[in-house]
Write a protein that holds these residues in place. Structure first.
Motif, PDB file in Angstrom:
ATOM      1  N   HIS A 141       0.802  -1.223   0.000  1.00 43.01           N
ATOM      2  CA  HIS A 141       0.000   0.000   0.000  1.00 43.01           C
ATOM      3  C   HIS A 141       0.833   1.271   0.000  1.00 43.01           C
ATOM      4  CE1 HIS A 141      -3.559  -2.428   0.766  1.00 43.01           C
ATOM      5  NE2 HIS A 141      -2.870  -3.065   1.704  1.00 43.01           N
ATOM      6  N   GLY A 142       2.150   1.128   0.260  1.00 44.62           N
ATOM      7  CA  GLY A 142       2.987   2.318   0.282  1.00 44.62           C
ATOM      8  C   GLY A 142       3.947   2.385  -0.882  1.00 44.62           C
ATOM      9  N   ILE A 143       4.915   1.473  -0.907  1.00 45.51           N
ATOM     10  CA  ILE A 143       5.980   1.510  -1.911  1.00 45.51           C
ATOM     11  C   ILE A 143       5.468   1.263  -3.320  1.00 45.51           C
ATOM     12  CG2 ILE A 143       8.152   0.465  -2.652  1.00 45.51           C
ATOM     13  CD1 ILE A 143       8.314   2.145  -0.092  1.00 45.51           C
ATOM     14  N   LEU A 144       4.714   0.188  -3.502  1.00 46.38           N
ATOM     15  CA  LEU A 144       4.308  -0.208  -4.854  1.00 46.38           C
ATOM     16  C   LEU A 144       3.199   0.661  -5.421  1.00 46.38           C
ATOM     17  CD1 LEU A 144       4.495  -4.089  -4.519  1.00 46.38           C
ATOM     18  CD2 LEU A 144       6.222  -2.478  -5.354  1.00 46.38           C
ATOM     19  N   SER A 145       2.663   1.547  -4.587  1.00 39.69           N
ATOM     20  CA  SER A 145       1.665   2.502  -5.093  1.00 39.69           C
ATOM     21  C   SER A 145       2.337   3.689  -5.770  1.00 39.69           C
ATOM     22  CB  SER A 145       0.773   2.999  -3.947  1.00 39.69           C
ATOM     23  OG  SER A 145      -0.007   1.944  -3.430  1.00 39.69           O
ATOM     24  N   LYS A 146       3.656   3.777  -5.665  1.00 37.46           N
ATOM     25  CA  LYS A 146       4.431   4.797  -6.371  1.00 37.46           C
ATOM     26  C   LYS A 146       5.084   4.151  -7.585  1.00 37.46           C
ATOM     27  CE  LYS A 146       7.125   7.528  -4.068  1.00 37.46           C
ATOM     28  NZ  LYS A 146       8.147   8.027  -3.133  1.00 37.46           N
ATOM     29  N   ARG A 171      10.427  -0.329  14.591  1.00 39.28           N
ATOM     30  CA  ARG A 171       9.909   0.713  13.696  1.00 39.28           C
ATOM     31  C   ARG A 171       9.941   0.194  12.270  1.00 39.28           C
ATOM     32  NH1 ARG A 171      12.332   4.594  15.588  1.00 39.28           N
ATOM     33  NH2 ARG A 171      10.651   5.885  16.416  1.00 39.28           N
ATOM     34  N   ILE A 172       8.806   0.272  11.581  1.00 41.69           N
ATOM     35  CA  ILE A 172       8.710  -0.083  10.163  1.00 41.69           C
ATOM     36  C   ILE A 172       8.354   1.193   9.419  1.00 41.69           C
ATOM     37  CG2 ILE A 172       7.531  -1.447   8.405  1.00 41.69           C
ATOM     38  CD1 ILE A 172       7.434  -2.658  11.962  1.00 41.69           C
ATOM     39  N   SER A 173       9.275   1.654   8.594  1.00 38.91           N
ATOM     40  CA  SER A 173       9.076   2.920   7.881  1.00 38.91           C
ATOM     41  C   SER A 173       9.139   2.687   6.379  1.00 38.91           C
ATOM     42  CB  SER A 173      10.157   3.940   8.279  1.00 38.91           C
ATOM     43  OG  SER A 173      10.202   4.110   9.679  1.00 38.91           O
ATOM     44  N   ASP A 174       8.408   3.512   5.641  1.00 34.50           N
ATOM     45  CA  ASP A 174       8.492   3.488   4.185  1.00 34.50           C
ATOM     46  C   ASP A 174       8.337   4.903   3.647  1.00 34.50           C
ATOM     47  OD1 ASP A 174       5.638   4.013   2.994  1.00 34.50           O
ATOM     48  OD2 ASP A 174       5.263   2.584   4.617  1.00 34.50           O
ATOM     49  N   ASP A 175       8.887   5.146   2.473  1.00 37.94           N
ATOM     50  CA  ASP A 175       8.753   6.453   1.827  1.00 37.94           C
ATOM     51  C   ASP A 175       7.772   6.373   0.663  1.00 37.94           C
ATOM     52  OD1 ASP A 175      10.243   4.907   0.141  1.00 37.94           O
ATOM     53  OD2 ASP A 175      11.983   6.243   0.056  1.00 37.94           O
ATOM     54  N   GLY A 176       6.697   5.621   0.896  1.00 37.57           N
ATOM     55  CA  GLY A 176       5.679   5.435  -0.128  1.00 37.57           C
ATOM     56  C   GLY A 176       4.698   6.582  -0.203  1.00 37.57           C
ATOM     57  N   ILE A 207       2.070  10.603   6.428  1.00 36.04           N
ATOM     58  CA  ILE A 207       1.841  11.877   5.737  1.00 36.04           C
ATOM     59  C   ILE A 207       1.627  11.575   4.262  1.00 36.04           C
ATOM     60  CG2 ILE A 207       2.814  14.117   5.148  1.00 36.04           C
ATOM     61  CD1 ILE A 207       4.526  13.939   7.644  1.00 36.04           C
ATOM     62  N   PRO A 208       0.472  11.964   3.712  1.00 38.68           N
ATOM     63  CA  PRO A 208       0.226  11.715   2.282  1.00 38.68           C
ATOM     64  C   PRO A 208       1.357  12.263   1.420  1.00 38.68           C
ATOM     65  CG  PRO A 208      -1.774  12.477   3.366  1.00 38.68           C
ATOM     66  CD  PRO A 208      -0.669  12.633   4.363  1.00 38.68           C
ATOM     67  N   GLY A 209       1.880  11.394   0.549  1.00 39.35           N
ATOM     68  CA  GLY A 209       2.953  11.789  -0.338  1.00 39.35           C
ATOM     69  C   GLY A 209       4.339  11.672   0.252  1.00 39.35           C
ATOM     70  N   LYS A 210       4.438  11.423   1.556  1.00 35.94           N
ATOM     71  CA  LYS A 210       5.742  11.349   2.209  1.00 35.94           C
ATOM     72  C   LYS A 210       6.086   9.936   2.693  1.00 35.94           C
ATOM     73  CE  LYS A 210       6.723  15.763   1.992  1.00 35.94           C
ATOM     74  NZ  LYS A 210       7.898  16.279   1.236  1.00 35.94           N
ATOM     75  N   GLY A 211       5.100   9.218   3.186  1.00 35.36           N
ATOM     76  CA  GLY A 211       5.360   7.877   3.680  1.00 35.36           C
ATOM     77  C   GLY A 211       4.696   7.600   5.018  1.00 35.36           C
ATOM     78  N   THR A 212       4.986   6.421   5.551  1.00 32.89           N
ATOM     79  CA  THR A 212       4.339   5.951   6.785  1.00 32.89           C
ATOM     80  C   THR A 212       5.395   5.430   7.755  1.00 32.89           C
ATOM     81  OG1 THR A 212       2.354   5.335   5.538  1.00 32.89           O
ATOM     82  CG2 THR A 212       2.621   4.367   7.737  1.00 32.89           C
TER      83      THR A 212
END
Length: 428
Positions: free
Chosen positions: A341-346, A366-371, A409-414
Motif C-alpha cells: 500500500h505504500g511503496i508499490l503505489s508509487k 519501527r517499520i518505515s516506508d517512503d511510499g 503523511i500523504p505523499g511522504k510515507g508511513t
C-alpha cells in the motif's frame, strides 16, 4: 478432640477430591494452571489421609497400628514441602500472562523442598523430625524446629513473589494468594505450641476453596476467551498473509527465473518454502517468538517481492536489538502493508526500513516506508488492511502489553512504531 480432628480432615479430603476431579476432567487437565492446582489438592488429600491415620492409630494397641502410624506420619511430613513448592509453581504460572517471574524463586523453593523431604526420610531412622515412642505414641524429634523452619522459609519465598509482583495483580488476587500463606502458617504455629489440634489441613483447605472459587474459575474463563481471540486473530492474519495473488505472482516469477536464471530460481523456491512454513508455524505459536525468527520470516517475503519488482523495492535492516520476543507475523503484516500500500503505489517505488532498538522501559520496532502515505484521520479504504492492523494491535496488547502507533503523511510515507514493555518481555 480426636473425633473433631478426624471429621475436619475428612471434610478437607472430600472438598479437595471434588476440586481435583473437576480440574482433571475434560480439556481442563491440559492447562498448567489447573495441573498445579490439582497437584496441590492431591497433596493436601495425602496430608489429611496421613493425619487421619495418626489420630486413629496413635496410642492404640493393635499389631498393625505401629506400622500404620509411622507410615501416616511419614506421608504427612513428606507432603508438606512439595505442596508449598507446587504452590510456588502455581503462583508463577498465574502471573505468567502478565510477567515472567525470575527463576531464582522457583529454584530456591525447589531446593528447600528437596532438603526437607530428604530430612523427613532420614527422620525414620534418626528421629530428627519425629519418632514413634513405646506404646505407639507419636512424639516430636530433637530437630522438630527444623521441620517448621524449612516450610516457613518456603512460605516467605511465596509471600515475597506475591509482594514483588503485586503490581501485576488485583488487590483481591493478592489477598487470596496471601491467605494460603497466612492461614496455614498461623495454624502451623498454633499446632507447634499446642499438639492435639488439627488446624493445618483445615486452614489449607479453606484457602484452596477461596482461591478456587474466586481466582481459579475466573482465570480459566479468561484464558479460554483470550485463546479464542488469539486463535481467530492468528487465522485471520495467516490468511491475509497468503493472498492468492501473491502465491500466483510468486510462482510466475519463479517459473520465469527457471528459464533465465535457474540458480536464482532455486534460491527463490527455498525462500518461498521458508515463507510458507513461517505462516503455518504461526498457527501453533501462541506465545511471542524471538525477534530474529520474525525478521527471518520477513526476509523470506521481501526476497520474493524483490525478485518480482527488482529496482522498485529497496530494503534496509537496522537491527540494533535482538534480545526480545514479539507475537508472530507482527512485523510481517506491517512490512507487507508498507510494500503493497505504500511503496508499490508509487511508480518509482521506494524503500522499506526495519529498525529495532531499546530504551530503559521498552523494546522498540519501527517499520518505515517512503511510499504514498495516507491520512491517519480517515479509515482505511482497504477493509482487509484495516483488519490486519487491528489484529496486530490486539495480539500485541494481549500477549505482551505492547502498543502500536501509526504516523503517516500523504505523499511522504508511513512510520509504524511498536513498543513492548520490558517488564513483560524480559525475565526479571
Amino acid at each position: 478432640m480426636q473425633t473433631i480432628n478426624i471429621v475436619l480432615d475428612g471434610y478437607g479430603f472430600l472438598l479437595c477430591l471434588i476440586i481435583g476431579v473437576y480440574l482433571t476432567t475434560g480439556n481442563r487437565r491440559n492447562k498448567k494452571l489447573n495441573k498445579y492446582f490439582g497437584w496441590i489438592c492431591l497433596l493436601n488429600m495425602w496430608m489429611t489421609a496421613g493425619d487421619v491415620t495418626n489420630w486413629v492409630c496413635e496410642g492404640t494397641a493393635h499389631a498393625a497400628y505401629p506400622f500404620l502410624l509411622s507410615t501416616g506420619v511419614l506421608i504427612y511430613y513428606l507432603c508438606v514441602g512439595p505442596i508449598l513448592y507446587v504452590y510456588t509453581l502455581y503462583v508463577v504460572e498465574y502471573l505468567k500472562t502478565e510477567v515472567v517471574v525470575h527463576k531464582k524463586y522457583l529454584t530456591a523453593s525447589k531446593v528447600l523442598c528437596v532438603v526437607y523431604m530428604v530430612m523427613t526420610v532420614l527422620s525414620m531412622f534418626n528421629g530428627m523430625f519425629f519418632r514413634i515412642a513405646p506404646g505407639n505414641v507419636y512424639t516430636r524429634g530433637w530437630g522438630f524446629w527444623v521441620s517448621q523452619a524449612i516450610p516457613f522459609f518456603i512460605y516467605l519465598i511465596n509471600a515475597w513473589v506475591i509482594i514483588r509482583y503485586k503490581d501485576y495483580m488485583e488487590k483481591k488476587d493478592i489477598v487470596l494468594f496471601l491467605s494460603y500463606i497466612i492461614l496455614p502458617l498461623t495454624a502451623e504455629l498454633i499446632q507447634a505450641h499446642n499438639y492435639g489440634i488439627a488446624l493445618l489441613n483445615t486452614a489449607i483447605t479453606i484457602s484452596l476453596f477461596l482461591i478456587f472459587v474466586n481466582l481459579q474459575s475466573e482465570r480459566e474463563l479468561l484464558l479460554i476467551q483470550r485463546e479464542q481471540e488469539l486463535k481467530d486473530s492468528q487465522i485471520s492474519i495467516m490468511l491475509g498473509q497468503i493472498q492468492p495473488h501473491f502465491l500466483y505472482n510468486t510462482l510466475i516469477t519463479i517459473r520465469q527465473l527457471c528459464d533465465i536464471d535457474p540458480k536464482t530460481a532455486k534460491l527463490a523456491m527455498r525462500e518461498f518454502a521458508g515463507f510458507l512454513k513461517g505462516n503455518m508455524d504461526s498457527l501453533s505459536s501462541r506465545m511471542p517468538i524471538p525477534i530474529i525468527k520474525e525478521i527471518n520470516h520477513v526476509k523470506h517475503y521481501l526476497y520474493l517481492e524483490k525478485q518480482r519488482f527488482q529496482g522498485r523495492l529497496h530494503v534496509k535492516y537496522e537491527i540494533l536489538e535482538w534480545d526480545f520476543s514479539i507475537p508472530s507475523l507482527t512485523v510481517q503484516t506491517l512490512v507487507e502493508n508498507a510494500v503493497r500500500h505504500g511503496i508499490l503505489s508509487k511508480q518509482e517505488g521506494g524503500t522499506v526500513t526495519i529498525h529495532t532498538e531499546s530504551d530503559e522501559e521498552s523494546y522498540i520496532v519501527r517499520i518505515s516506508d517512503d511510499g504514498v502515505g495516507f491520512d491517519p484521520n480517515r479509515a482505511f479504504s482497504d477493509g482487509s488492511r484495516h483488519i490486519g492492523i487491528e489484529n496486530v494491535k490486539k495480539r500485541l496488547e494481549v500477549l505482551c502489553h505492547g502498543n502500536m502507533v501509526i504516523n503517516s503523511i500523504p505523499g511522504k510515507g508511513t512510520d509504524v512504531v511498536i513498543k513492548i514493555p520490558k517488564r513483560k518481555a524480559e525475565i526479571r
